[in-house]
Design an enzyme around this catalytic site. Structure first.
Site, PDB file in Angstrom:
ATOM      1  N   ASP A   1      -6.103   2.604 -17.269  1.00 29.20           N
ATOM      2  CA  ASP A   1      -5.023   1.092 -17.641  1.00 29.20           C
ATOM      3  C   ASP A   1      -4.733   0.189 -17.319  1.00 29.20           C
ATOM      4  OD1 ASP A   1      -3.383   0.289 -18.709  1.00 29.20           O
ATOM      5  OD2 ASP A   1      -2.272   1.955 -19.916  1.00 29.20           O
TER       6      ASP A   1
ATOM      7  N   GLU B   1      -4.780  -1.190  13.265  1.00 31.97           N
ATOM      8  CA  GLU B   1      -5.480   0.895  12.407  1.00 31.97           C
ATOM      9  C   GLU B   1      -6.712   0.209  12.270  1.00 31.97           C
ATOM     10  OE1 GLU B   1      -3.359   2.935   9.480  1.00 31.97           O
ATOM     11  OE2 GLU B   1      -2.303   0.747   9.287  1.00 31.97           O
TER      12      GLU B   1
ATOM     13  N   CYS C   1       0.947   1.186  10.719  1.00 35.11           N
ATOM     14  CA  CYS C   1       1.655   0.327   9.747  1.00 35.11           C
ATOM     15  C   CYS C   1       2.516  -0.187  10.397  1.00 35.11           C
ATOM     16  CB  CYS C   1       1.636   0.357   8.804  1.00 35.11           C
ATOM     17  SG  CYS C   1       0.439   0.349   7.369  1.00 35.11           S
TER      18      CYS C   1
ATOM     19  N   THR D   1      -4.600  -0.341  -3.796  1.00 35.24           N
ATOM     20  CA  THR D   1      -3.481  -1.101  -3.260  1.00 35.24           C
ATOM     21  C   THR D   1      -4.561  -1.492  -1.689  1.00 35.24           C
ATOM     22  OG1 THR D   1      -3.719   0.880  -1.357  1.00 35.24           O
ATOM     23  CG2 THR D   1      -2.064   0.908  -3.739  1.00 35.24           C
TER      24      THR D   1
ATOM     25  N   SER E   1       3.496  10.736   1.190  1.00 36.88           N
ATOM     26  CA  SER E   1       4.193   9.100   2.019  1.00 36.88           C
ATOM     27  C   SER E   1       5.286   8.459   1.418  1.00 36.88           C
ATOM     28  CB  SER E   1       2.607   8.310   1.275  1.00 36.88           C
ATOM     29  OG  SER E   1       2.449   7.173   2.564  1.00 36.88           O
TER      30      SER E   1
ATOM     31  N   HIS F   1       7.838  -3.121   4.350  1.00 33.78           N
ATOM     32  CA  HIS F   1       7.199  -2.871   4.647  1.00 33.78           C
ATOM     33  C   HIS F   1       6.244  -2.672   3.095  1.00 33.78           C
ATOM     34  CE1 HIS F   1       2.513  -1.340   5.118  1.00 33.78           C
ATOM     35  NE2 HIS F   1       3.255   0.011   4.637  1.00 33.78           N
TER      36      HIS F   1
ATOM     37  N   LYS G   1      10.682   0.633  -4.881  1.00 35.07           N
ATOM     38  CA  LYS G   1      11.619   2.127  -4.488  1.00 35.07           C
ATOM     39  C   LYS G   1      12.196   1.864  -3.290  1.00 35.07           C
ATOM     40  CE  LYS G   1       6.933   4.068  -6.393  1.00 35.07           C
ATOM     41  NZ  LYS G   1       7.104   4.676  -7.725  1.00 35.07           N
TER      42      LYS G   1
ATOM     43  N   ASN H   1      -2.298  -4.599  -0.092  1.00 30.30           N
ATOM     44  CA  ASN H   1      -1.947  -3.418   1.835  1.00 30.30           C
ATOM     45  C   ASN H   1      -2.594  -4.300   2.734  1.00 30.30           C
ATOM     46  OD1 ASN H   1      -0.137  -2.382   3.662  1.00 30.30           O
ATOM     47  ND2 ASN H   1      -1.038  -0.653   2.649  1.00 30.30           N
TER      48      ASN H   1
ATOM     49  N   SER I   1       2.962   4.856   9.062  1.00 31.95           N
ATOM     50  CA  SER I   1       2.890   6.617   8.320  1.00 31.95           C
ATOM     51  C   SER I   1       2.460   7.555   9.759  1.00 31.95           C
ATOM     52  CB  SER I   1       1.735   6.950   7.642  1.00 31.95           C
ATOM     53  OG  SER I   1       1.857   6.544   6.575  1.00 31.95           O
TER      54      SER I   1
HETATM   55  N1  COA Z   1       1.453   1.929 -17.630  1.00 25.85           N
HETATM   56  C1  COA Z   1       2.224   1.460 -16.865  1.00 25.85           C
HETATM   57  N2  COA Z   1       2.634   2.880 -15.752  1.00 25.85           N
HETATM   58  C2  COA Z   1       1.665   3.447 -14.720  1.00 25.85           C
HETATM   59  C3  COA Z   1       0.347   3.613 -15.951  1.00 25.85           C
HETATM   60  C4  COA Z   1       0.255   3.304 -16.954  1.00 25.85           C
HETATM   61  N3  COA Z   1      -0.625   3.283 -17.952  1.00 25.85           N
HETATM   62  N4  COA Z   1       0.498   4.379 -15.648  1.00 25.85           N
HETATM   63  C5  COA Z   1       0.146   5.366 -14.619  1.00 25.85           C
HETATM   64  N5  COA Z   1       1.191   4.650 -14.013  1.00 25.85           N
HETATM   65  C6  COA Z   1       2.489   3.936 -13.019  1.00 25.85           C
HETATM   66  C7  COA Z   1       3.529   5.696 -12.828  1.00 25.85           C
HETATM   67  O1  COA Z   1       3.980   6.383 -13.909  1.00 25.85           O
HETATM   68  C8  COA Z   1       3.663   5.141 -11.385  1.00 25.85           C
HETATM   69  O2  COA Z   1       4.984   5.191 -11.687  1.00 25.85           O
HETATM   70  P1  COA Z   1       5.628   5.570 -10.342  1.00 25.85           P
HETATM   71  O3  COA Z   1       6.227   5.560  -9.326  1.00 25.85           O
HETATM   72  O4  COA Z   1       6.872   4.420 -10.863  1.00 25.85           O
HETATM   73  O5  COA Z   1       5.879   6.921 -11.387  1.00 25.85           O
HETATM   74  C9  COA Z   1       2.612   4.503 -10.869  1.00 25.85           C
HETATM   75  O6  COA Z   1       1.862   3.864 -11.998  1.00 25.85           O
HETATM   76  C10 COA Z   1       1.838   4.608  -9.362  1.00 25.85           C
HETATM   77  O7  COA Z   1       1.048   6.329 -10.804  1.00 25.85           O
HETATM   78  P2  COA Z   1       0.585   6.974 -10.148  1.00 25.85           P
HETATM   79  O8  COA Z   1       0.247   8.095 -11.262  1.00 25.85           O
HETATM   80  O9  COA Z   1       1.266   8.031  -9.391  1.00 25.85           O
HETATM   81  O10 COA Z   1      -0.823   7.195  -9.092  1.00 25.85           O
HETATM   82  P3  COA Z   1      -1.800   7.139  -8.006  1.00 25.85           P
HETATM   83  O11 COA Z   1      -1.578   9.225  -8.406  1.00 25.85           O
HETATM   84  O12 COA Z   1      -3.675   6.886  -8.736  1.00 25.85           O
HETATM   85  O13 COA Z   1      -1.228   7.042  -6.706  1.00 25.85           O
HETATM   86  C11 COA Z   1      -0.629   4.829  -5.275  1.00 25.85           C
HETATM   87  C12 COA Z   1      -0.586   5.743  -6.898  1.00 25.85           C
HETATM   88  C13 COA Z   1       0.045   3.826  -5.048  1.00 25.85           C
HETATM   89  C14 COA Z   1       0.724   7.017  -4.256  1.00 25.85           C
HETATM   90  C15 COA Z   1      -2.165   5.382  -4.270  1.00 25.85           C
HETATM   91  O14 COA Z   1      -2.495   4.152  -4.959  1.00 25.85           O
HETATM   92  C16 COA Z   1      -1.823   5.278  -3.148  1.00 25.85           C
HETATM   93  O15 COA Z   1      -2.292   6.107  -1.974  1.00 25.85           O
HETATM   94  N6  COA Z   1      -1.920   4.658  -2.165  1.00 25.85           N
HETATM   95  C17 COA Z   1      -1.311   4.413  -1.185  1.00 25.85           C
HETATM   96  C18 COA Z   1      -0.351   4.653  -0.237  1.00 25.85           C
HETATM   97  C19 COA Z   1      -0.005   4.583   1.164  1.00 25.85           C
HETATM   98  O16 COA Z   1      -0.605   3.201   1.541  1.00 25.85           O
HETATM   99  N7  COA Z   1       0.603   4.887   1.972  1.00 25.85           N
HETATM  100  C20 COA Z   1       0.560   4.550   3.715  1.00 25.85           C
HETATM  101  C21 COA Z   1       2.014   4.381   4.165  1.00 25.85           C
HETATM  102  S1  COA Z   1       3.284   3.280   3.407  1.00 25.85           S
END
Ligand code: COA
Length: 440
Positions: free
Chosen positions: A36, A88, A120, A163, A214, A246, A255, A293, A326
């Site tokens: 979506d 990195e 990062c 991302t 993370s 970051h 958040k 990112n 991280s």
């Molecule tokens: N409409 C609106 N929002 C939606 C949605 C929809 N149809 N479907 C999901 N969302 C929202 C979720 O509610 C969630 O919001 P929240 O965080 O407020 O709960 C957000 O979108 C992400 O959805 P989620 O199911 O948690 O996503 P995911 O399991 O696919 O993972 C990340 C998302 C960002 C965690 C993932 O992309 C990731 O691992 N990113 C890298 C993180 C990183 O780089 N870390 C390194 C150190 S900072």
């Protein structure tokens, strides 16, 4: 050599980003992944992501950012005494990215060069190190160049894919008492903890991430550093004009702000939260919404984004910055923005990128991914066989051509007439780049 001169002020005197020429819209990615589009738009806060051309890498991006900075700020390369690259996305286990960049941007042999790696956080560690070098007087009037450069790459179809991004941010650090940003020296609040939240084993080209864990590690580190900052008498959210974070994805800023407000005042009312988000946080998030990112440069892209967005309105303002790598190491520090927007106007690279980018579809994105893998495999260099050569960004001063005899081969790109490799200056055709430098 000049005599030592200790100083109490260290400045980020200039900033310049290089961001890829191509981008993929998240609406297109959503079709490819069957997601979506609202998840990307509202859930993650992104509209598009920068896609690096296969004939560019962390080295060429760092060189582009460094060259732009030297040119637009009129810096004498001989005045640079240290070049530190935060990355990195290194291209070799032994040879640093900084060694290639040092030659490509024409720095003096009397310049120390090395890379810093901590996910990062690398560029923030480098800034802290050169700050101490300059403040101690050991720099003796010389400048330092810190360049953050990274390609964020995840597995096809993984949650992290949305991302992704790529880019480099170069910063000139010195003691000239003017510039873009004056960090409060010695006031940094740091926090380290051994956690497995995000990593990239040596045999992989894509990162492994436990996404939700993370995010929690990031927020825990933010709370810890902010507490130390406050206990040391540092300003609270009310007293700071802007907050830069970051950004692994843009909505992380919400958040992070929530965490800080919770630490500051317990319960957060929605109206106050939205106001602070809009006025103090969002100006630094705009670039990440279209770029994605960029790992170690992410916080500094937020700074460039703020400077571009607010212009003269942010001169002299106080800013809080949070860096997270991280693994993990984090730092919360404060700074004052320079008192004249002439120091960055038209030089950050952010505006140039958003006006001259080219949108690609998912087929081109997939082709770029395949070609990147091919070019990074053993013996990939084949002169005259460059399927993506016609789409090389017109502003590229360097391109990467593959491996020959275990060595990476670089050449001047379409804008290479002003690029230098050692003593060589030249322009090459877009379709058949000729290698330069010690490639045999
Ligand atoms: N409409 C609106 N929002 C939606 C949605 C929809 N149809 N479907 C999901 N969302 C929202 C979720 O509610 C969630 O919001 P929240 O965080 O407020 O709960 C957000 O979108 C992400 O959805 P989620 O199911 O948690 O996503 P995911 O399991 O696919 O993972 C990340 C998302 C960002 C965690 C993932 O992309 C990731 O691992 N990113 C890298 C993180 C990183 O780089 N870390 C390194 C150190 S900072």
């Amino acid at each position: 050599m000049n005599t030592s001169r200790a100083c109490s002020e260290v400045w980020v005197e200039g900033i310049s980003a290089y961001l890829p020429h191509h981008y993929l819209c998240h609406d297109d990615l959503a079709v490819r992944t069957g997601t979506d589009p609202e998840k990307y738009a509202r859930g993650l806060g992104c509209t598009s992501m920068a896609v690096l051309h296969p004939m560019q890498d962390s080295v060429t991006m760092a060189a582009e950012a460094g060259l732009s900075l030297l040119t637009s700020y009129g810096v004498d390369p001989a005045s640079v005494g240290q070049l530190i690259v935060g990355t990195e996305s290194g291209v070799d286990w032994a040879k640093p990215v900084a060694a290639y960049v040092h030659e490509m941007i024409g720095l003096s042999p009397r310049c120390r060069t090395y890379d810093v790696q901590h996910a990062c956080y690398g560029a923030s560690a480098a800034l802290s190190s050169v700050g101490a070098w300059i403040a101690s007087g050991m720099a003796a009037g010389r400048k330092a160049l810190v360049i953050a450069t990274d390609v964020a790459r995840y597995d096809d179809g993984s949650p992290g894919e949305a991302t992704q991004g790529a880019g480099a941010v170069a910063m000139l650090v010195g003691d000239s008492h003017t510039g873009v940003l004056r960090p409060d020296l010695g006031m940094e609040a740091v926090y380290s903890s051994q956690v497995m939240d995000f990593w990239r084993p040596g045999h992989r080209s894509t990162a492994v991430v436990k996404g939700k864990y993370s995010i929690n590690c990031y927020l825990a580190a933010l709370a810890q550093t902010y507490q130390v900052h406050r206990e040391a008498g540092g300003e609270g959210i009310d007293e700071l004009d802007y907050l830069l974070f970051h950004l692994p994805f843009p909505r992380m800023s919400e958040k992070a702000l929530g965490k800080l407000m919770e630490a500051e005042c317990g319960q957060v009312d929605e109206e106050t939260f939205s106001k602070v988000l809009r006025e103090k946080v969002n100006p630094g998030v705009e670039a990440a919404r279209i770029v994605g990112n960029i790992y170690s440069g992410s916080l500094y892209l937020a700074l460039a984004s703020l400077l571009e967005n607010r212009g003269a309105r942010c001169t002299g303002r106080r800013v809080g910055l949070f860096s997270y790598g991280s693994g993990c190491c984090a730092e919360f520090f404060t700074a004052t923005i320079g008192d004249s927007n002439e120091c960055w106007k038209g030089r950050t690279g952010v505006e140039r990128t958003s006006t001259s980018s080219t949108r690609i579809g998912v087929e081109t994105y997939a082709a770029f991914r395949r070609e990147t893998s091919r070019l990074n495999s053993d013996d990939s260099f084949k002169l005259g066989h460059m399927p993506c050569a016609d789409s090389v960004p017109p502003d590229a001063r360097y391109v990467y051509l593959g491996y020959r005899n275990q060595k990476r081969v670089y050449a001047p790109g379409p804008a290479g007439r002003i690029a230098r490799v050692g003593s060589q200056v030249g322009r090459v055709s877009r379709s058949v780049p000729q290698p330069v430098g010690p490639t045999t």
